[in-house]
Design a protein around this motif. Structure first.
Motif, PDB file in Angstrom:
ATOM      1  N   GLN A 138       0.860  -1.199   0.000  1.00 29.72           N
ATOM      2  CA  GLN A 138       0.000   0.000   0.000  1.00 29.72           C
ATOM      3  C   GLN A 138       0.887   1.237   0.000  1.00 29.72           C
ATOM      4  N   PHE A 139       0.541   2.191  -0.836  1.00 30.81           N
ATOM      5  CA  PHE A 139       1.306   3.425  -0.932  1.00 30.81           C
ATOM      6  C   PHE A 139       0.382   4.633  -0.804  1.00 30.81           C
ATOM      7  N   THR A 140       0.772   5.554   0.072  1.00 29.51           N
ATOM      8  CA  THR A 140       0.032   6.803   0.210  1.00 29.51           C
ATOM      9  C   THR A 140       0.972   7.926  -0.218  1.00 29.51           C
ATOM     10  N   ASP A 141       0.588   8.582  -1.307  1.00 26.39           N
ATOM     11  CA  ASP A 141       1.431   9.657  -1.838  1.00 26.39           C
ATOM     12  C   ASP A 141       2.862   9.147  -2.087  1.00 26.39           C
ATOM     13  N   GLY A 142       2.970   7.926  -2.589  1.00 24.91           N
ATOM     14  CA  GLY A 142       4.267   7.337  -2.928  1.00 24.91           C
ATOM     15  C   GLY A 142       4.990   6.623  -1.798  1.00 24.91           C
ATOM     16  N   LYS A 143       4.488   6.819  -0.553  1.00 25.47           N
ATOM     17  CA  LYS A 143       5.160   6.207   0.596  1.00 25.47           C
ATOM     18  C   LYS A 143       4.502   4.882   0.995  1.00 25.47           C
ATOM     19  N   PRO A 144       5.320   3.829   1.159  1.00 26.94           N
ATOM     20  CA  PRO A 144       4.747   2.530   1.524  1.00 26.94           C
ATOM     21  C   PRO A 144       4.218   2.507   2.950  1.00 26.94           C
ATOM     22  N   ALA A 145       3.176   1.696   3.163  1.00 24.70           N
ATOM     23  CA  ALA A 145       2.654   1.486   4.521  1.00 24.70           C
ATOM     24  C   ALA A 145       3.695   0.715   5.332  1.00 24.70           C
ATOM     25  N   ASP A 146       3.596   0.800   6.665  1.00 20.53           N
ATOM     26  CA  ASP A 146       4.584   0.102   7.503  1.00 20.53           C
ATOM     27  C   ASP A 146       4.262  -1.392   7.600  1.00 20.53           C
ATOM     28  N   ALA A 147       5.241  -2.145   8.066  1.00 13.94           N
ATOM     29  CA  ALA A 147       5.126  -3.610   8.102  1.00 13.94           C
ATOM     30  C   ALA A 147       3.938  -4.072   8.951  1.00 13.94           C
ATOM     31  N   ALA A 148       3.691  -3.373  10.062  1.00 15.54           N
ATOM     32  CA  ALA A 148       2.589  -3.771  10.950  1.00 15.54           C
ATOM     33  C   ALA A 148       1.250  -3.724  10.207  1.00 15.54           C
ATOM     34  N   SER A 149       1.022  -2.646   9.443  1.00 16.84           N
ATOM     35  CA  SER A 149      -0.225  -2.539   8.665  1.00 16.84           C
ATOM     36  C   SER A 149      -0.306  -3.644   7.627  1.00 16.84           C
ATOM     37  N   LEU A 150       0.808  -3.900   6.956  1.00 14.01           N
ATOM     38  CA  LEU A 150       0.805  -4.867   5.845  1.00 14.01           C
ATOM     39  C   LEU A 150       0.569  -6.291   6.330  1.00 14.01           C
ATOM     40  N   LYS A 151       0.908  -6.546   7.599  1.00  7.14           N
ATOM     41  CA  LYS A 151       0.681  -7.892   8.152  1.00  7.14           C
ATOM     42  C   LYS A 151      -0.816  -8.217   8.237  1.00  7.14           C
ATOM     43  N   THR A 152      -1.657  -7.185   8.265  1.00  7.39           N
ATOM     44  CA  THR A 152      -3.099  -7.421   8.386  1.00  7.39           C
ATOM     45  C   THR A 152      -3.760  -7.749   7.031  1.00  7.39           C
ATOM     46  N   CYS A 153      -3.067  -7.466   5.929  1.00  7.84           N
ATOM     47  CA  CYS A 153      -3.681  -7.644   4.595  1.00  7.84           C
ATOM     48  C   CYS A 153      -4.186  -9.066   4.390  1.00  7.84           C
ATOM     49  N   PHE A 154      -3.293 -10.021   4.617  1.00  2.58           N
ATOM     50  CA  PHE A 154      -3.669 -11.400   4.303  1.00  2.58           C
ATOM     51  C   PHE A 154      -4.793 -11.900   5.206  1.00  2.58           C
ATOM     52  N   LEU A 155      -4.806 -11.459   6.455  1.00  2.00           N
ATOM     53  CA  LEU A 155      -5.865 -11.887   7.390  1.00  2.00           C
ATOM     54  C   LEU A 155      -7.238 -11.544   6.828  1.00  2.00           C
ATOM     55  N   CYS A 156      -7.361 -10.341   6.258  1.00  2.62           N
ATOM     56  CA  CYS A 156      -8.650  -9.926   5.682  1.00  2.62           C
ATOM     57  C   CYS A 156      -8.950 -10.656   4.375  1.00  2.62           C
ATOM     58  N   HIS A 157      -7.917 -11.016   3.635  1.00  2.00           N
ATOM     59  CA  HIS A 157      -8.136 -11.676   2.343  1.00  2.00           C
ATOM     60  C   HIS A 157      -8.366 -13.179   2.473  1.00  2.00           C
ATOM     61  N   GLU A 158      -8.027 -13.742   3.616  1.00  2.00           N
ATOM     62  CA  GLU A 158      -8.172 -15.203   3.797  1.00  2.00           C
ATOM     63  C   GLU A 158      -9.582 -15.737   3.525  1.00  2.00           C
ATOM     64  N   PRO A 159     -10.659 -15.017   3.934  1.00  2.00           N
ATOM     65  CA  PRO A 159     -12.004 -15.553   3.665  1.00  2.00           C
ATOM     66  C   PRO A 159     -12.307 -15.732   2.172  1.00  2.00           C
TER      67      PRO A 159
END
Lengths: 172, 172
Positions: A138-159
């Protein structure tokens, strides 16, 4: 020191996390700290998969675009998505259009306002084996999201496992 | 009979309406009865201009796509759009996504449901001189809208004269 390095690589391998240099995007852009993904060059020219409106806290209008591999797979309807697939989600603020409402004669028109952020799902079944074969960014204004936020991505996509962890359906 | 034909051509010419064969689309598809426009082949592969949600009677989610001429003009920000520009508006039913709402834990997600119709604006400053240089078309399940409906297109687009009769702004 050698042992620590070995352990780090071992942990990263088990977790399916990439320690290698990112394979996508422009070299002068920052990479996603968890999956090593950069903004893929030319993504804004990709073809449309579908559109959506997320109300609630998101309050956005979004377009989901796909690279050629993604579009081909969607149109053929054959899952899973092959390695090399990249799906982009662009979100803009859900914004009333005064200009359009004047023409319609009622407040009914909502358009894409300022950009909120962009997200990418990158398929690499080996590199991202621990997260269903997908890397997330995830990028906001070119800056990547931090690792903690990105760890949640797969949890939401698992269903969405039945559709290879992808929520968006192709809009004809 | 000859006089009637002449009058028809004269009226059509003054009104800027095309009586000639359509220049776009697949030969086996029906043309728009007022402007002679067919569904442009490959339009679903065009690049994204922006997205919107029209509530009210429309109740749709829409994507606006552009051919190469349209995208180039938008990105350069130089109006008017040149001849050859085609802008496509795809609309789908605004549909709650049960699948997505389960993940979000609240009813907030609206996605593109069944297609409603597609519309096109085709720029040809001579052919469509009487309607701001634009021809308009709408197709529902491949069938063109009737002439009476199409006559209303330009009336609604007239207030957007400052942006060459186009409402949609480019979403970055």
């Amino acid at each position: 020191m050698k042992r620590i390095a070995f352990l780090l690589v071992a942990v990263a391998t088990v977790a399916g996390i990439a320690l290698t240099l990112p394979t996508f995007g422009n070299s002068n852009e920052q990479a996603d700290p968890l999956f090593g993904i950069k903004i893929p060059s030319g993504y804004r020219d990709w073809r449309l998969i579908s559109v959506a409106h997320e109300a609630g806290n998101n309050n956005d209008l979004r377009a989901v675009l796909g690279n050629d591999v993604a579009i081909k797979t969607y149109r053929e309807g054959k899952l899973p998505f092959p390695d090399g697939t990249i799906i982009a989600r662009l979100a803009w603020a859900y914004t009333p259009s005064e200009e359009n409402n004047k023409v319609f004669g009622r407040p009914q028109s909502f358009v894409a306002g300022p950009p909120i952020n962009i997200q990418f799902m990158v398929k690499d079944s080996k590199k991202y084996a621990a997260t269903g074969g997908w890397g997330f960014a995830q990028f906001t204004d070119g800056k990547p999201a931090d690792a903690a936020s990105l760890k949640t991505c797969f949890l939401c996509h698992e269903p969405a496992k039945a559709s290879d962890f992808v929520f968006t359906h192709y809009a004809p």
